[in-house]
Design a protein around this motif. Structure first.
Motif, PDB file in Angstrom:
ATOM      1  N   CYS A  13       6.796  -4.068   3.533  1.00 29.38           N
ATOM      2  CA  CYS A  13       5.579  -4.055   4.554  1.00 29.38           C
ATOM      3  C   CYS A  13       5.431  -5.345   5.325  1.00 29.38           C
ATOM      4  CB  CYS A  13       4.256  -3.836   3.418  1.00 29.38           C
ATOM      5  SG  CYS A  13       2.912  -3.870   4.585  1.00 29.38           S
ATOM      6  N   PHE A  35       3.454  -1.153  -1.921  1.00 31.63           N
ATOM      7  CA  PHE A  35       3.971  -2.211  -0.722  1.00 31.63           C
ATOM      8  C   PHE A  35       4.315  -3.279  -1.361  1.00 31.63           C
ATOM      9  CE2 PHE A  35       0.795  -0.443   2.736  1.00 31.63           C
ATOM     10  CZ  PHE A  35       1.360   0.669   2.755  1.00 31.63           C
ATOM     11  N   GLU A  73       5.553  -7.335  -0.016  1.00 30.25           N
ATOM     12  CA  GLU A  73       5.388  -8.049   1.090  1.00 30.25           C
ATOM     13  C   GLU A  73       6.164  -9.624   0.362  1.00 30.25           C
ATOM     14  OE1 GLU A  73       1.683  -7.966   3.452  1.00 30.25           O
ATOM     15  OE2 GLU A  73       1.280  -7.440   1.479  1.00 30.25           O
ATOM     16  N   SER A 125       0.324  -3.329  -4.456  1.00 26.99           N
ATOM     17  CA  SER A 125       1.015  -4.151  -3.522  1.00 26.99           C
ATOM     18  C   SER A 125       1.512  -5.303  -4.373  1.00 26.99           C
ATOM     19  CB  SER A 125       0.340  -4.495  -2.427  1.00 26.99           C
ATOM     20  OG  SER A 125       1.165  -5.155  -1.431  1.00 26.99           O
ATOM     21  N   LEU A 149      -1.739  -7.270   1.866  1.00 24.29           N
ATOM     22  CA  LEU A 149      -2.333  -7.597   0.432  1.00 24.29           C
ATOM     23  C   LEU A 149      -3.562  -8.265   0.473  1.00 24.29           C
ATOM     24  CD1 LEU A 149      -2.552  -7.159  -2.409  1.00 24.29           C
ATOM     25  CD2 LEU A 149      -0.597  -8.908  -2.815  1.00 24.29           C
TER      26      LEU A 149
END
Length: 446
Positions: A276, A301, A303, A358, A311
């Protein structure tokens, strides 16, 4: 005005995010699909409309991009089983991993070699269709291969398209727009790779580079469009069309899983791990998957530790009103496709009742995973695309992951689970650059 310490007191996870540590967060606002769906601004009919539009353009795409002819102009990627990588992950993280491991190879999508070939190309095509129909040049009953003509290229050349990008979205929009005949400008952030800029320039795309990050590139693209009534700005932060272009992937994925005899139901949960950046790609895919599989799919997700914008937006509830820089995080990462400091508010608010959670992953781990996947499965991805691959490890080793499984009564089903990692880019990376990535990953093992 809240200080960082105030935020940490309210949400302790922010302390770890600000310290650029790896975390796993599970979403306390996730709802059962039936209630969450009532809050969504889009529905299945919107996705079906996008799917029909892509089918209308298929004859044109097959004509101008020979690499799509095998699939008759449908831009799609394969799913591959990666059992050797599952074994390698178990060894790397010293934890046995259950279930089937699959890789969705958007890294190998035709035309621009990344997930952005979905949303980016779709929005360009929709804009082209709208203009051509408005001017009486096209009807939805036509064979769209007629767009490959001087008549249409001359028409589209009167219009321009602008976008801000860290790289991959710029590639998909630049290549497609230039092919149709549009004048196209891609505003590129500092972290965009040189080879991506060079490739765009070779296609006749105007590339404007900035020393600042993604937000500056988007801001300048928006300004360009504001000055010119014939310039269309593709807004990665707020575009519903990009989002719907990505969502179509879910309906195609359903067919692919059926062809592989893979069941998704109460006893066979599907876990999907999506790298993401600003959120459009993973948000659109997750939205489409929830429409199909509802509570039987669990979307996470992924990151970089230095760019956890989505987030932070979800944890604080501020969405696009907050950036990583507000928490002293530098937004500098080798995962250039995910180097975004401020998330999409539209995506964050849309996906909030649907998203399972996430997590963040360090560049160090991304490079190790990159070399491991190349060694075990002979698949080469760019660093950003490896963010999803560590997802099953996070779920099965982190306390929050174990609690998620327990709270959703999934413990007995995990042996039947399917873990799908979304590989978002990599096939267009020049060999010498990929060799450098691989070498760096190998060195980190020693």
């Amino acid at each position: 005005m809240k200080t960082i310490q105030d935020w940490i007191k309210e949400y302790p996870i922010i302390s770890e995010l600000a310290a650029v540590k790896e975390v796993l967060w599970t979403n306390p606002k996730k709802e059962p699909f039936q209630t969450g769906a009532k809050k969504l601004p889009l529905n299945e009919n919107d996705v079906k409309d996008a799917e029909k539009r892509l089918k209308r353009f298929a004859p044109y795409i097959a004509k101008v991009f020979p690499e799509t002819r095998e699939h008759r102009g449908i831009i799609e990627s394969p799913i591959v089983s990666i059992p050797a990588m599952r074994q390698k992950l178990s060894q790397m993280y010293e934890h046995p991993l259950e279930g089937e491991f699959l890789l969705k190879c958007d890294s190998h999508l035709p035309i621009s070699g990344s997930i952005k070939a979905r949303g980016g190309i779709y929005e360009v095509l929709k804009h082209a269709e709208t203009l051509a129909i408005q001017h009486g040049l096209l009807s939805i009953e036509d064979d769209y291969s007629i767009l490959d003509s001087e008549k249409f290229r001359n028409f589209f050349s009167e219009y321009s398209i602008a976008v801000g990008s860290t790289g991959n979205l710029g590639l998909s929009i630049g290549i497609m727009s230039a092919k149709l005949g549009f004048k196209v400008t891609v505003h590129m952030s500092a972290d965009a790779k040189k080879w991506k800029k060079d490739l765009l320039k070779s296609k006749g795309v105007t590339v404007i580079e900035y020393k600042e990050d993604y937000s500056k590139a988007v801001e300048e693209g928006r300004k360009q469009a504001d000055r010119d009534p014939k310039c269309y700005f593709i807004d990665d932060e707020n575009s519903r069309d990009l989002f719907l272009g990505y969502a179509v992937a879910a309906y195609r994925l359903k067919k692919q899983l059926e062809e592989l005899n893979i069941t998704v139901d109460e006893n066979h949960p599907l876990f999907v791990y999506l790298p993401c950046g600003v959120g459009g790609g993973p948000g659109g895919v997750a939205f489409g998957l929830k429409l199909i599989y509802q509570d039987h799919v669990h979307c996470f997700f992924a990151e970089p530790t230095h760019s956890p914008c989505m987030l932070l937006g979800l944890v604080t509830g501020l969405h696009d009103q907050v950036s990583v820089q507000d928490f002293g995080i530098d937004n500098i990462t080798s995962a250039d496709g995910l180097a975004v400091g401020r998330p999409s508010g539209f995506v964050g608010q849309t996906i909030e009742p649907l998203l399972s959670g996430s997590y963040t992953v360090s560049d160090h781990e991304l490079f190790k995973l990159l070399s491991a996947l190349a060694d075990t499965e002979n698949i080469c991805l760019e660093p950003s695309a490896l963010a999803g691959v560590i997802g099953p490890v996070k779920l099965s080793t982190e306390i929050q992951g174990k609690e998620y499984v327990q709270n959703h009564n999934l413990k007995d089903q995990m042996k039947n689970a399917v873990h799908l990692m979304w590989a978002t880019g990599g096939s267009m990376v020049p060999k010498e650059t990929m060799d450098e990535y691989y070498k760096k990953g190998v060195e980190l093992f020693f």
